[in-house]
Write a protein that holds these residues in place. Structure first.
Motif, short mmCIF file in Angstrom:
data_model
loop_
_atom_site.label_atom_id
_atom_site.label_comp_id
_atom_site.label_asym_id
_atom_site.label_seq_id
_atom_site.Cartn_x
_atom_site.Cartn_y
_atom_site.Cartn_z
N ALA A 45 -4.30 20.85 -31.91
CA ALA A 45 -5.84 20.73 -32.22
C ALA A 45 -6.46 20.04 -31.13
O ALA A 45 -6.49 18.63 -31.47
N PRO A 46 -6.96 20.30 -30.13
CA PRO A 46 -7.84 19.34 -29.16
C PRO A 46 -8.92 18.94 -29.83
O PRO A 46 -9.65 19.52 -30.62
N ALA A 47 -9.11 17.50 -29.78
CA ALA A 47 -10.28 16.99 -30.50
C ALA A 47 -11.11 16.25 -29.10
O ALA A 47 -10.71 15.14 -28.57
N ALA A 48 -12.18 17.07 -28.97
CA ALA A 48 -12.89 16.69 -27.73
C ALA A 48 -14.21 16.77 -27.96
O ALA A 48 -14.61 17.34 -29.09
N ALA A 49 -15.36 16.15 -27.20
CA ALA A 49 -16.63 16.34 -27.29
C ALA A 49 -17.16 17.05 -26.16
O ALA A 49 -17.08 16.47 -25.02
N VAL A 50 -17.83 18.02 -26.45
CA VAL A 50 -17.96 18.77 -25.25
C VAL A 50 -19.83 19.53 -25.45
O VAL A 50 -20.24 19.22 -26.49
N GLY A 51 -20.09 19.89 -24.23
CA GLY A 51 -21.62 20.62 -24.53
C GLY A 51 -21.51 22.15 -24.85
O GLY A 51 -20.52 22.76 -24.86
N ASP A 52 -22.79 22.65 -24.85
CA ASP A 52 -22.92 23.86 -25.23
C ASP A 52 -22.46 24.83 -24.15
O ASP A 52 -22.36 26.05 -24.20
N ASP A 53 -22.35 24.09 -22.78
CA ASP A 53 -21.76 25.01 -21.67
C ASP A 53 -20.55 25.54 -21.88
O ASP A 53 -19.84 26.38 -21.15
N LEU A 54 -19.81 24.82 -22.90
CA LEU A 54 -18.22 25.58 -23.14
C LEU A 54 -18.35 26.00 -24.49
O LEU A 54 -17.35 26.13 -25.22
N ASP A 55 -19.34 26.68 -25.10
CA ASP A 55 -19.34 27.37 -26.40
C ASP A 55 -18.48 28.66 -26.34
O ASP A 55 -18.09 29.11 -27.41
N GLY A 56 -18.09 29.18 -25.08
CA GLY A 56 -17.27 30.32 -25.23
C GLY A 56 -15.91 29.88 -24.93
O GLY A 56 -14.97 30.99 -25.05
#
Length: 275
Positions: A45-56
């Motif tokens: 399970a990757p635990a990262a903080a990303v933006g909505d530009d990676l919602d796909g």
């Protein structure tokens, strides 16, 4: 099999290699390491903080099945890195825009409180507050491993040193290993895995002789970024299944070599075929 939570970045990278055009691709240690672990049979399970530009991201057909439930989506763009390599495949410069990854430390500490019995792997990279995360893992008596990245290793290896004896495995490259010895001695934890680009990798253990695994030659190297993370994720998956360190390293080196022959995860991703 017990889930492994991989704390680290998922990013949008621009890769620069001599003699090659720049490549815009998905990257980040949390993504590459978790994907390799999943390919080797681990529930990751990757635990990262990303933006909505990676919602796909969860729909990318090129990625193996991962547990995406621990990815935090925040405001702003995802982390973006421009990574420059030299002819020897060594990182010479990294330009960073951390974006949503600025929320990673808070997110990681929250997950450690929620899942104290999980296994963790920590990719020690900026902007993560490495001492805070390692202190929390140690206080909860969590089983954890960790790795470093050369551009930030001179700062983060000494910062992590007090907690290294609690780690099950530490992954470093040859230059990082020299820093590790300088700050923490030759045997800071039960297992130290040392990579050296296209040269042989080693696993050092307290009570036995080192094991060396040499990568096979490949006709075409299509990508470098993520090879070390692939080796680490594969090694962790096989060690979790109780393979001996030597056997796990052999399989991990093979997986990392195979990774370099694959096409990178360029952006945008291809669409899934409609059923």
């Amino acid at each position: 099999m017990q889930r492994t939570i991989v704390i680290g970045n998922i990013s949008l990278d621009r890769i620069h290699r001599p003699g090659h055009p720049p490549v815009h691709q998905l990257g980040g240690a949390a993504l590459h390491l978790a994907a390799a672990a999943a390919r080797a049979g681990l529930t990751a399970a990757p635990a990262a903080a990303v933006g909505d530009d990676l919602d796909g991201l969860t729909k990318d057909p090129r990625l193996p099945t991962l547990d995406w439930s621990l990815v935090h989506y925040g405001p702003g763009p995802s982390a973006a890195f421009a990574i420059h390599y030299d002819e020897a495949e060594v990182v010479t410069a990294v330009t960073t825009d951390y974006g949503a990854a600025g929320h990673l430390t808070t997110h990681a500490l929250h997950l450690i409180d929620r899942h104290p019995r999980a296994r963790f792997h920590v990719s020690c990279r900026h902007p993560l507050d490495v001492p805070a995360v390692l202190q929390a893992l140690t206080e909860h008596d969590c089983l954890f491993s960790l790795d470093f990245h050369l551009p930030s290793a001179p700062q983060l290896i000494p910062a992590a040193t007090p907690w290294l004896p609690h780690a099950a495995t530490v992954f470093v490259n040859a230059q990082e290993h020299a820093l590790l010895i300088h700050h923490a001695g030759p045997s800071p934890c039960p297992e130290t895995v040392i990579t050296d680009g296209p040269r042989p990798a080693r696993v050092l253990l307290h009570d036995r002789a080192p094991h060396v695994a040499a990568p096979a030659a490949v006709p075409t190297v299509r990508q470098i970024t993520g090879a070390g993370d692939t080796l680490a994720g594969t090694y962790l998956a096989h060690r979790t299944r109780h393979l001996p360190p030597a056997a796990a390293l052999d399989l991990a080196v093979h997986a990392a070599t195979r990774h370099t022959t694959r096409f990178p995860l360029t952006i945008p991703a291809p669409r899934r075929a409609s059923s």
